[in-house]
Design an enzyme around this catalytic site. Structure first.
Site: not given
Ligand code: F6R
Length: 270
Positions: A145, A152, A68, A147
């Protein structure tokens, strides 16, 4: 969900990822890696970089696709996922930067109003993944959440790469990367869809810490629902979920997963 592995330390999870991907590259030198940003995969990348160095593994033909990107951040912004992947993956692993892509690469900070450019970027990215032969191993973190990528709650479970609006919770979770100032956190992103992620041949989701426990429980043991986009992985043929004890603390079948892993035949790899 194929396999749930409860590890004692983040380091153990990093080793499992590093060994799996290093073996893949040795067997398939033009392997295609799906790459996540955020905190969860950082140690895993470090571990893979160490193995590549120590075992002199040739990575010159390895390709990478980030999950992303924030919309509106120029590529060179230090928090753009383009820059983050360069810093945490491309450089330490020694990948050819020409072979590592992020979904916002063609946008370079274009404003959300630039509809024509932004709308085309998603389908073009999915085409590029297909042309590269599809993703062999996709590493994932999970949002508090539920995702994965930036899909989301409410995301279509068959979606392709496209623009999404970040929830306030995700923006607050990511404020730490933006001087703890919510106003600096972009509101929109472009993300591989759940359908895109589901086409990866192997998915490895990493989650650490008590703040991920509910999302992990919903994803692994809850019903399949767009309300918890990660739950779509229950339909994946080869998904591995590696969690530490805190992130596993709300799993009802934790003892069973531990027993399964402890008694796994040697010939069965990750
Ligand atoms: C990042 C992404 C997000 C993260 C998620 C967890 O490229 O796609 O889905 O993997 O927000 O983030 P962390 O690992 O920082 O807790």
């Amino acid at each position: 969900m194929a396999e749930i592995i409860i590890v004692n330390t983040e380091d153990e999870a990093a080793e499992l990822y590093g060994r799996t991907v290093a073996d893949l590259i040795q067997n398939k030198p033009n392997a295609v890696l799906g790459l996540a940003t955020g905190s969860s995969p950082l140690l895993a990348y470090e571990h893979l970089a160490d193995i590549i160095k120590n075992e002199h593994i040739d990575v010159s033909n390895v390709q990478g696709f980030a999950l992303d990107e924030y919309l509106g951040l120029p590529l060179e912004h230090e928090q753009s996922y383009h820059s983050t992947i360069r810093r945490t993956v491309t450089e330490p692993l020694g990948l050819n930067p020409q072979y590592v892509h992020a979904p916002g690469d063609v946008l370079n900070g274009a404003p959300l109003s630039n509809g024509d450019l932004i709308a085309k970027a998603g389908p073009d990215y999915d085409d590029a993944i297909d042309k590269a032969g599809g993703i062999d191993v996709q590493i994932l973190g999970i949002g508090t959440d539920g995702h994965v990528g930036f899909n989301e709650p409410g995301s279509s479970l068959s979606s392709g790469t496209r623009v999404k609006t970040l929830t306030e919770q995700t923006r607050i979770d990511n404020m730490r990367f933006f001087d703890n100032d919510l106003n600096q956190v972009p509101t929109h992103c472009i993300t591989q869809g759940i359908g895109t992620i589901m086409r990866a041949r192997h998915v490895i989701l990493l989650a650490f810490g008590a703040n991920k426990a509910q999302a992990v429980a919903d994803a692994v043991e809850g019903g399949i629902s767009s309300f918890c986009p990660a739950s779509a992985l229950q339909m994946h043929k080869h998904a591995t979920v590696i969690v530490d004890r805190d992130a596993a603390s709300k799993l009802q079948l934790a003892d069973y997963y531990r027993w399964v892993y402890a008694n796994k035949p040697d010939w069965q790899k990750l």
